[in-house]
Design a protein around this motif. Structure first.
Motif, short mmCIF file in Angstrom:
data_model
loop_
_atom_site.label_atom_id
_atom_site.label_comp_id
_atom_site.label_asym_id
_atom_site.label_seq_id
_atom_site.Cartn_x
_atom_site.Cartn_y
_atom_site.Cartn_z
N GLY A 1 -36.24 34.61 -42.19
CA GLY A 1 -37.15 33.48 -42.12
C GLY A 1 -36.45 32.17 -41.86
N ALA A 2 -35.39 31.89 -42.60
CA ALA A 2 -34.70 30.60 -42.45
C ALA A 2 -34.04 30.49 -41.09
N PHE B 1 -27.26 34.81 -34.47
CA PHE B 1 -26.55 36.05 -34.79
C PHE B 1 -27.29 36.79 -35.90
N GLU B 2 -27.45 38.09 -35.74
CA GLU B 2 -28.08 38.89 -36.79
C GLU B 2 -27.27 40.17 -36.97
N ARG B 3 -26.88 40.40 -38.22
CA ARG B 3 -26.05 41.56 -38.50
C ARG B 3 -26.81 42.89 -38.27
N GLY C 1 -34.70 40.63 -42.05
CA GLY C 1 -34.05 40.38 -43.34
C GLY C 1 -35.03 40.60 -44.48
N SER C 2 -34.81 39.91 -45.58
CA SER C 2 -35.72 40.05 -46.73
C SER C 2 -37.09 39.44 -46.41
N THR C 3 -37.10 38.46 -45.50
CA THR C 3 -38.39 37.86 -45.13
C THR C 3 -39.29 38.93 -44.50
N SER D 1 -40.83 41.08 -47.08
CA SER D 1 -41.64 40.39 -48.09
C SER D 1 -43.13 40.45 -47.77
N ARG E 1 -22.13 40.29 -36.73
CA ARG E 1 -21.91 39.74 -38.08
C ARG E 1 -20.95 38.56 -38.02
N GLY F 1 -33.93 43.28 -52.17
CA GLY F 1 -33.66 42.54 -50.94
C GLY F 1 -33.20 43.48 -49.85
N ASN F 2 -32.79 42.91 -48.72
CA ASN F 2 -32.28 43.75 -47.63
C ASN F 2 -30.81 44.06 -47.91
N ASP G 1 -27.92 41.37 -47.90
CA ASP G 1 -27.89 40.23 -48.84
C ASP G 1 -26.54 40.25 -49.56
N PHE H 1 -33.66 38.89 -57.33
CA PHE H 1 -32.85 38.35 -56.23
C PHE H 1 -32.30 36.99 -56.64
N ALA I 1 -37.51 28.88 -47.42
CA ALA I 1 -36.58 29.32 -46.36
C ALA I 1 -37.07 28.85 -44.99
C1 LIG Z 1 -39.81 43.16 -51.00
C2 LIG Z 1 -39.71 41.66 -51.17
C3 LIG Z 1 -40.88 40.92 -51.21
C4 LIG Z 1 -40.81 39.52 -51.32
N1 LIG Z 1 -41.97 38.80 -51.25
C5 LIG Z 1 -41.89 37.44 -51.21
C6 LIG Z 1 -43.03 36.67 -50.93
O1 LIG Z 1 -44.12 37.18 -50.66
N2 LIG Z 1 -42.90 35.32 -50.96
C7 LIG Z 1 -41.71 34.70 -51.21
O2 LIG Z 1 -41.64 33.48 -51.23
N3 LIG Z 1 -40.59 35.42 -51.43
C8 LIG Z 1 -40.65 36.77 -51.39
N4 LIG Z 1 -39.50 37.48 -51.53
C9 LIG Z 1 -38.22 36.77 -51.46
C10 LIG Z 1 -37.99 36.30 -50.02
O3 LIG Z 1 -38.40 37.30 -49.12
C11 LIG Z 1 -36.56 35.91 -49.69
O4 LIG Z 1 -35.98 35.17 -50.73
C12 LIG Z 1 -36.53 35.05 -48.41
O5 LIG Z 1 -37.32 35.69 -47.42
C13 LIG Z 1 -35.12 34.86 -47.92
O6 LIG Z 1 -35.15 34.31 -46.61
P1 LIG Z 1 -33.77 34.02 -45.86
O7 LIG Z 1 -34.14 33.61 -44.49
O8 LIG Z 1 -32.93 33.13 -46.67
O9 LIG Z 1 -33.02 35.42 -45.84
P2 LIG Z 1 -33.39 36.74 -45.05
O10 LIG Z 1 -34.80 36.78 -44.64
O11 LIG Z 1 -32.89 37.87 -45.87
O12 LIG Z 1 -32.54 36.62 -43.72
C14 LIG Z 1 -31.14 36.67 -43.74
C15 LIG Z 1 -30.65 37.44 -42.53
O13 LIG Z 1 -29.25 37.24 -42.38
C16 LIG Z 1 -28.65 38.45 -41.95
N5 LIG Z 1 -27.22 38.39 -42.24
C17 LIG Z 1 -26.60 38.53 -43.43
N6 LIG Z 1 -25.28 38.34 -43.30
C18 LIG Z 1 -25.06 38.06 -41.99
C19 LIG Z 1 -23.89 37.74 -41.23
N7 LIG Z 1 -22.68 37.66 -41.80
N8 LIG Z 1 -24.02 37.54 -39.90
C20 LIG Z 1 -25.24 37.62 -39.28
N9 LIG Z 1 -26.37 37.91 -39.97
C21 LIG Z 1 -26.27 38.10 -41.30
C22 LIG Z 1 -29.42 39.51 -42.71
O14 LIG Z 1 -29.29 40.78 -42.10
C23 LIG Z 1 -30.84 38.94 -42.67
O15 LIG Z 1 -31.55 39.43 -41.56
C24 LIG Z 1 -39.55 38.88 -51.45
C25 LIG Z 1 -38.38 39.64 -51.45
C26 LIG Z 1 -38.45 41.01 -51.30
C27 LIG Z 1 -37.17 41.79 -51.25
#
Ligand SMILES: Cc1cc2nc3c(=O)[nH]c(=O)nc-3n(C[C@H](O)[C@H](O)[C@H](O)COP(=O)(O)OP(=O)(O)OC[C@H]3O[C@@H](n4cnc5c(N)ncnc54)[C@H](O)[C@@H]3O)c2cc1C
Length: 505
Positions: A34-35, A53-55, A61-63, A66, A204, A265-266, A269, A437, A487
Motif C-alpha cells: 500500500g505505501a 522494487f518488489e521482492r 504485501g500485507s496490504t 488485508s 530485493r 503479515g506477509n 515483513d 504485527f 500506509a
Molecule cells: C491479514 C491482514 C489483515 C489486515 N487488515 C487490515 C485492515 O483491514 N486495515 C488496516 O488498516 N490494517 C490491516 N492490516 C495491517 C496492514 O495490512 C498493514 O500494516 C499495512 O498494509 C502495511 O502496509 P505497507 O505498505 O507498509 O506494507 P506492505 O503492504 O506489507 O508492503 C510492503 C512490501 O514490501 C516488500 N518488500 C519487503 N522487503 C523488501 C525489499 N528489501 N525490497 C523490495 N521489496 C520488499 C514486501 O514484499 C511487500 O510487498 C492487516 C494485516 C494483515 C496481515
C-alpha cells in the motif's frame, strides 16, 4: 546464509564506489504494498521517473492480504459518511485519535492525516475501488456482507464518548467476504502501471547508496542472483513493511509478544527497510509496540459476560475493541484470562467449538471450586460487586456501556478460557496467542522525510507505512483501518516529497 550474513546485507555503500549505474531514475521506491504503490503513483503523477522494487513476484504485501479497512473521517465527513447521514468534524476525529494514541501519538501526523482523510477516501474511489453506501452497526471487525462503513475502534465505549462523538470510520471496499486488500491493490497496481512506473518484481533492495554528505542517492537491488545498481536523482522511498516475520528483530524489540503471539503479515515483513534506514543513520521509535488481536470479538453477545484474571478480578471494559482487549489481557499474569457468562448468553457455536470450558456451575462458588483457579471467594466478590451495579446498568470500575451490562444471574454459569496459550485465531487455525504485527519503525515527518539519530532530516531518504512509526502506535488505542489508511496516506505524501526534491542533482 547465516543470520550475520543476512543482517550485514542491509547496510549502506558509498555512492562514489559505484563505477557504473545500471539504471538512473528520479525516485526509487522499495516495496509494492500500500505505501510503496501509493508513493510511486504520486511521484510519477508529479512528473518523476520512478522505479518500484518488489521482492515478491507481484504487488500486494500485507496490504493485499488485508481487508483494506481504512480509518477515515473528519472535514465534516467522507463522502460515504455523509451519504449515510454521519457528520464527522476534523476536531472530533482528532480528539478521538489523541485519546486513543495517548502520549505515543504524533500530533503532527494525526492532524495532517485527519485534515486529509476525507480527500483520501475520494482518492481511493478515484482509483476505481467501490464502496457501498451501507453501514454495519454490529460489533465486528470486518463485514462479511457487502456494507462499506463500520465502527472499527473504541468509539462507542463510555470513556471515549466523553471526549469524542462516536462516528463509524472504518471504510472497506464493498464485496461479500474478506477481499478488500486485493481489490484495492489491483486498482492501485493498475494506476501505477498506467502512470508509467518501471516495476521490478523479484527484486530485493539490499543496500542504500550514500554520498559523502550523507545524501541517500541510490540503491543496490538483488535481481536474478545479481546485484544491480540504481541511481536516485531525487530520492529513495522505503516502503517495505514491518518486521514481524524477522525472529531476531521480534526477539530483540518485542520479546514478550514474540514469546506468545503469532506473526500476522506477509513473509517478507523482515524489517529490511528499517535496517536499511538505520544503516543510513535513521532513528527508530516505538519499536516495543505491536498490534494484538483477540478472539473475543465477535460474537458481541458474550460482551454481556465479564473477563477476569487469575486473581478473579475484572481488568477491562469488555466492550473494548479487540486490540484493546489484547493489550489489557497481555498485562495479566501469564496472559491468563477467563470469560464468565450466564446461561442466557452461552449459546454461540463459535465459542463452544473454540474455547475450553473451564467450569460450569449453578453458583459462582461452584465455578470457583471446579476451576480451582482463583483465591477463595475472589470471583464471588467480583460478581457480587458487578451485579450490584449492573442492576442499574452501571459499571463504576470499567465503564462498560449500559447496552452490554446485565446482572449475571441465569444459571448455570460457564467459565471459558481466554488465556493466550489457548487462543486460536479463527482466520489462522492452528495458531496460538493473539495475531500481531509491528507498530515501530523509522521516525519520519508527515512529509515522509526520515529523521536521523541526531534529529536532522536525512537528505534523499523517505519512508512510509509499517517501515515507519506512523499513525497507529499502540494496540491499546488501535482501530482497524489505521494501518492501511496510514500506509497509503503517508505513502502518497512521501512520493510527492521525493518527487519534489530537486536538491539531489
Ligand atoms: C491479514 C491482514 C489483515 C489486515 N487488515 C487490515 C485492515 O483491514 N486495515 C488496516 O488498516 N490494517 C490491516 N492490516 C495491517 C496492514 O495490512 C498493514 O500494516 C499495512 O498494509 C502495511 O502496509 P505497507 O505498505 O507498509 O506494507 P506492505 O503492504 O506489507 O508492503 C510492503 C512490501 O514490501 C516488500 N518488500 C519487503 N522487503 C523488501 C525489499 N528489501 N525490497 C523490495 N521489496 C520488499 C514486501 O514484499 C511487500 O510487498 C492487516 C494485516 C494483515 C496481515
Amino acid at each position: 546464509m547465516s543470520n550475520n550474513e543476512e543482517n550485514n546485507r542491509f547496510t549502506i555503500q558509498s555512492f562514489k564506489s559505484v563505477e557504473c549505474f545500471d539504471v538512473s531514475a528520479d525516485v526509487l521506491v522499495c516495496g509494492f504494498g500500500g505505501a510503496g504503490g501509493s508513493a510511486a503513483l504520486e511521484a510519477a503523477l508529479a512528473g518523476a521517473e520512478v522505479v518500484l522494487f518488489e521482492r515478491a513476484s507481484g504487488s500486494g504485501g500485507s496490504t493485499g492480504m488485508s481487508s483494506c479497512e481504512m480509518y477515515l473521517g473528519g472535514s465534516g465527513g467522507t463522502a460515504l459518511q455523509k451519504e449515510l447521514g454521519y457528520e464527522d468534524s476534523t476536531e472530533n476525529m482528532i480528539s478521538y485519535l489523541e485519546m486513543a494514541l495517548e502520549e505515543r501519538g504524533d500530533p503532527e501526523k494525526i492532524r495532517t492525516y485527519v485534515e486529509g482523510a476525507a480527500d483520501h477516501y475520494d482518492w481511493a474511489v478515484s482509483l476505481g475501488v467501490t464502496y457501498k453506501p451501507a453501514v454495519m452497526l454490529e460489533r465486528d471487525v470486518v463485514p462479511l456482507t457487502d456494507e462499506s462503513l463500520l465502527f472499527t475502534g473504541n468509539e462507542r465505549t463510555e470513556i471515549f464518548k466523553r471526549k469524542a462523538d462516536p462516528v463509524p470510520r472504518g471504510h472497506v471496499p464493498s464485496h461479500e467476504g474478506d477481499f478488500g486488500g486485493r481489490i484495492f491493490m489491483d486498482a492501485l497496481t493498475d494506476a501505477v502501471e498506467k502512470a508509467g512506473v518501471d516495476i521490478h518484481y523479484d527484486s530485493r533492495v539490499i543496500r542504500l547508496l550514500v554520498k559523502a554528505d550523507g545524501r541517500v542517492a541510490g540503491v543496490v537491488a538483488r535481481e536474478d542472483n545479481k546485484e544491480v545498481f540504481y541511481e536516485a536523482r531525487r530520492g529513495v522511498v522505503l516502503a517495505s513493511g514491518g518486521f514481524i516475520m524477522n525472529k531476531e528483530m521480534t526477539a530483540k524489540y518485542i520479546p514478550e509478544i514474540h514469546s506468545w503471539a503469532t506473526p500476522y503479515g506477509n513473509p517478507f515483513d523482515m524489517g529490511d527497510g528499517i535496517r536499511l534506514g538505520m544503516a543510513a543513520g535513521g532513528s527508530v521509535i516505538n519499536m516495543d509496540q505491536a498490534f494484538l488481536s483477540f478472539p473475543l470479538y465477535p460474537p458481541a453477545k458474550l460482551t454481556n459476560g465479564i473477563m477476569v484474571n487469575l486473581q478473579g478480578d475484572r481488568f477491562v471494559n469488555e466492550d473494548a475493541y479487540l486490540a484493546r482487549l489484547g493489550h489489557y489481557s497481555s498485562l495479566q499474569d501469564e496472559q491468563r484470562t477467563y470469560l464468565l457468562v450466564d446461561q442466557d448468553d452461552y449459546d454461540h457455536p463459535m465459542y463452544i467449538e473454540r474455547l475450553d470450558v473451564v467450569a460450569v456451575g449453578d453458583t459462582i462458588e461452584e465455578i470457583e471450586r471446579e476451576s480451582g483457579l482463583f483465591p477463595d471467594g475472589a470471583l464471588q466478590e467480583t460478581v457480587a460487586f458487578y451485579n450490584k451495579f449492573a442492576e442499574t446498568s452501571q459499571d463504576p470500575k470499567f465503564h462498560k456501556s449500559p447496552e452490554w451490562i446485565k446482572p449475571l444471574k441465569a444459571k448455570p454459569f460457564a467459565l471459558l478460557d481466554l488465556s493466550f496459550e489457548n487462543q486460536t485465531a479463527v482466520i489462522m487455525p492452528g495458531t496460538t496467542g493473539p495475531l500481531t504485527f509491528s507498530l515501530g519503525g523509522l521516525d519520519t515527518l508527515p512529509s515522509g522525510e526520515v529523521i536521523s539519530v541526531s534529529g536532522s532530516v536525512i537528505p534523499g531518504l523517505y519512508a512510509a507505512g509499517r517501515v515507519t512509526a506512523g499513525l497507529p502506535r499502540t494496540s491499546k488505542g488501535y482501530a482497524s483501518g489505521m494501518s492501511v489508511g496510514d500506509a497509503t496516506f503517508f505513502g502518497r505524501l512521501a512520493g510527492k516529497s521525493a518527487a519534489a526534491n530537486a536538491g539531489q542533482v
